[in-house]
Write an enzyme that holds these catalytic residues in place. Sequence first.
Site, PDB file in Angstrom:
ATOM      1  N   SER A   1      45.316 -14.009  33.274  1.00 29.99           N
ATOM      2  CA  SER A   1      45.758 -13.155  31.853  1.00 29.99           C
ATOM      3  C   SER A   1      44.587 -12.584  31.855  1.00 29.99           C
ATOM      4  CB  SER A   1      46.236 -14.443  30.947  1.00 29.99           C
ATOM      5  OG  SER A   1      46.069 -13.226  29.789  1.00 29.99           O
TER       6      SER A   1
ATOM      7  N   HIS B   1      47.690 -11.353  35.428  1.00 33.28           N
ATOM      8  CA  HIS B   1      48.558 -11.355  34.354  1.00 33.28           C
ATOM      9  C   HIS B   1      49.063 -10.595  33.148  1.00 33.28           C
ATOM     10  CE1 HIS B   1      51.604 -13.991  32.701  1.00 33.28           C
ATOM     11  NE2 HIS B   1      51.098 -13.884  31.048  1.00 33.28           N
TER      12      HIS B   1
ATOM     13  N   ASP C   1      49.718  -9.400  28.932  1.00 32.57           N
ATOM     14  CA  ASP C   1      50.448 -10.054  28.145  1.00 32.57           C
ATOM     15  C   ASP C   1      50.568  -9.158  27.530  1.00 32.57           C
ATOM     16  OD1 ASP C   1      50.780 -12.631  29.033  1.00 32.57           O
ATOM     17  OD2 ASP C   1      48.403 -12.927  28.517  1.00 32.57           O
TER      18      ASP C   1
ATOM     19  N   MET D   1      52.187  -7.654  23.984  1.00 31.87           N
ATOM     20  CA  MET D   1      52.740  -8.264  22.367  1.00 31.87           C
ATOM     21  C   MET D   1      53.222  -6.732  21.554  1.00 31.87           C
ATOM     22  SD  MET D   1      50.598 -11.846  22.297  1.00 31.87           S
ATOM     23  CE  MET D   1      49.412 -13.297  23.229  1.00 31.87           C
TER      24      MET D   1
ATOM     25  N   HIS E   1      54.280  -9.824  31.371  1.00 33.73           N
ATOM     26  CA  HIS E   1      54.706 -11.117  30.330  1.00 33.73           C
ATOM     27  C   HIS E   1      54.821 -10.375  28.986  1.00 33.73           C
ATOM     28  CE1 HIS E   1      53.515 -15.086  28.085  1.00 33.73           C
ATOM     29  NE2 HIS E   1      55.731 -14.539  28.316  1.00 33.73           N
TER      30      HIS E   1
ATOM     31  N   MET F   1      56.088 -10.018  25.215  1.00 35.85           N
ATOM     32  CA  MET F   1      56.430 -10.905  23.861  1.00 35.85           C
ATOM     33  C   MET F   1      57.160 -10.754  22.904  1.00 35.85           C
ATOM     34  SD  MET F   1      53.017 -13.834  24.755  1.00 35.85           S
ATOM     35  CE  MET F   1      52.575 -12.958  26.004  1.00 35.85           C
TER      36      MET F   1
ATOM     37  N   MET G   1      56.666 -22.068  29.020  1.00 37.06           N
ATOM     38  CA  MET G   1      54.824 -21.815  28.128  1.00 37.06           C
ATOM     39  C   MET G   1      54.393 -23.038  27.623  1.00 37.06           C
ATOM     40  SD  MET G   1      54.338 -18.296  27.306  1.00 37.06           S
ATOM     41  CE  MET G   1      53.190 -18.338  26.662  1.00 37.06           C
TER      42      MET G   1
ATOM     43  N   GLY H   1      50.965 -16.204  21.691  1.00 34.46           N
ATOM     44  CA  GLY H   1      50.924 -15.405  21.328  1.00 34.46           C
ATOM     45  C   GLY H   1      49.112 -15.285  21.512  1.00 34.46           C
ATOM     46  N   PHE H   2      48.041 -16.235  21.728  1.00 38.65           N
ATOM     47  CA  PHE H   2      47.094 -16.094  21.804  1.00 38.65           C
ATOM     48  C   PHE H   2      46.525 -16.767  22.989  1.00 38.65           C
ATOM     49  CE2 PHE H   2      48.163 -15.833  17.479  1.00 38.65           C
ATOM     50  CZ  PHE H   2      47.688 -14.322  16.849  1.00 38.65           C
ATOM     51  N   GLY H   3      45.305 -16.693  23.254  1.00 39.60           N
ATOM     52  CA  GLY H   3      44.510 -17.247  24.673  1.00 39.60           C
ATOM     53  C   GLY H   3      43.781 -18.270  23.674  1.00 39.60           C
ATOM     54  N   GLY H   4      43.499 -18.498  25.052  1.00 42.12           N
ATOM     55  CA  GLY H   4      42.485 -20.104  23.937  1.00 42.12           C
ATOM     56  C   GLY H   4      42.808 -21.538  23.871  1.00 42.12           C
TER      57      GLY H   4
ATOM     58  N   ASP I   1      52.239 -21.203  31.901  1.00 43.34           N
ATOM     59  CA  ASP I   1      51.303 -20.139  30.953  1.00 43.34           C
ATOM     60  C   ASP I   1      50.570 -21.255  29.640  1.00 43.34           C
ATOM     61  OD1 ASP I   1      50.248 -17.923  30.212  1.00 43.34           O
ATOM     62  OD2 ASP I   1      51.368 -16.943  29.416  1.00 43.34           O
ATOM     63  N   GLY I   2      49.233 -21.193  29.507  1.00 41.96           N
ATOM     64  CA  GLY I   2      48.705 -21.408  28.370  1.00 41.96           C
ATOM     65  C   GLY I   2      48.019 -22.593  28.509  1.00 41.96           C
ATOM     66  N   GLY I   3      47.151 -22.550  27.980  1.00 44.18           N
ATOM     67  CA  GLY I   3      45.754 -23.970  28.161  1.00 44.18           C
ATOM     68  C   GLY I   3      45.473 -24.169  29.221  1.00 44.18           C
TER      69      GLY I   3
ATOM     70  N   SER J   1      41.514 -17.766  29.112  1.00 42.79           N
ATOM     71  CA  SER J   1      40.406 -18.738  28.837  1.00 42.79           C
ATOM     72  C   SER J   1      38.894 -18.543  30.200  1.00 42.79           C
ATOM     73  CB  SER J   1      40.152 -19.167  27.977  1.00 42.79           C
ATOM     74  OG  SER J   1      40.461 -19.973  27.678  1.00 42.79           O
TER      75      SER J   1
HETATM   76  C1  DX5 Z   1      49.619 -16.344  25.392  1.00 38.86           C
HETATM   77  C2  DX5 Z   1      49.851 -15.899  26.839  1.00 38.86           C
HETATM   78  C3  DX5 Z   1      48.478 -16.347  27.583  1.00 38.86           C
HETATM   79  C4  DX5 Z   1      47.745 -16.134  27.730  1.00 38.86           C
HETATM   80  C5  DX5 Z   1      46.985 -17.068  27.629  1.00 38.86           C
HETATM   81  O1  DX5 Z   1      50.853 -15.909  24.417  1.00 38.86           O
HETATM   82  O2  DX5 Z   1      50.809 -15.260  27.008  1.00 38.86           O
HETATM   83  O3  DX5 Z   1      48.891 -15.750  28.857  1.00 38.86           O
HETATM   84  O4  DX5 Z   1      46.623 -15.237  27.847  1.00 38.86           O
HETATM   85  O5  DX5 Z   1      45.476 -17.750  28.278  1.00 38.86           O
HETATM   86  P1  DX5 Z   1      44.733 -18.940  28.220  1.00 38.86           P
HETATM   87  O6  DX5 Z   1      45.265 -19.610  29.644  1.00 38.86           O
HETATM   88  O7  DX5 Z   1      43.312 -19.221  28.113  1.00 38.86           O
HETATM   89  O8  DX5 Z   1      45.807 -20.435  27.204  1.00 38.86           O
HETATM   90 ZN    ZN Z   2      50.863 -15.006  29.746  1.00 37.78          ZN
END
Ligand code: DX5
Ligand code: ZN
Length: 221
Positions: A8, A31, A33, A35, A64, A66, A135, A140-143, A173-175, A196
């Site tokens: 991502s 990927h 994102d 938003m 993706h 959102m 998900m 909404g956010f990475g990391g 997707d996520g973490g 991340s």
């Molecule tokens: C979060 C995004 C993800 C995000 C994942 O809403 O859809 O794609 O970038 O980031 P990590 O891998 O850091 O959780």
């Molecule tokens: Zn995503």
Amino acid sequence: MGIQIAPSILTADFARLADEAAAVSNADWLHVDVMDNHFVPNLTLGLPIVESLAKAASQPLDCHLMIEDPDRWAPGYVEAGASSVTFHAEACRAPIRTAREIRAKGARAALALKPATPIEPYEDILAEFDMILIMTVEPGFGGQKFLDVCVPKIRRTRDLIAKHGLDLWIEIDGGISTETIERCAEAGADVFVAGSAVYNADDPNTMVEKLRTLAADVTTH
Ligand code: DX5
Ligand code: ZN
């Protein structure tokens, strides 16, 4: 198709997107994102940047969305150059029509589910999609930290796909990191988004391969 890794770019440097795409040349997808600051409390990028990135990147784009009102906007992302377009179950009003429009324009269509959204209400329309995105954080956010409570849904989705004899991919997707990817692969996921974990690694391409190997080693389906 086997295991696929989709870094991502949310954690990448947005001022150097072409270079950041090239830094993950081993990846199967990029990927992206999108938003809108309404469906999620964050604002990223939209059609003009997707259009430029599709020309600059060697990997196909996995967009993706959102965003609110994906029924209106999703087909435009295929025209902008996306090879896969994912929209959220919680935001769409006409998922069948929207998926068919995406496919008619030549891209893969995917349905995304937030952590608290069950897969079961969508059982009868699974065949309208090429992929389900589960998900494993609130979007909404990475990391963010991986939500283990989402793993049983991966397994149930894989079972429903098998029950209907379908050939859908399951994207997570996520973490996702070296710590969490194996439990998702074991549960039946085959496309892994990592933001991340990949972009904060010393060498993003090496991390892509590390994640791929970890997932492949525990995959039985
Ligand atoms: C979060 C995004 C993800 C995000 C994942 O809403 O859809 O794609 O970038 O980031 P990590 O891998 O850091 O959780
Ligand atoms: Zn995503």
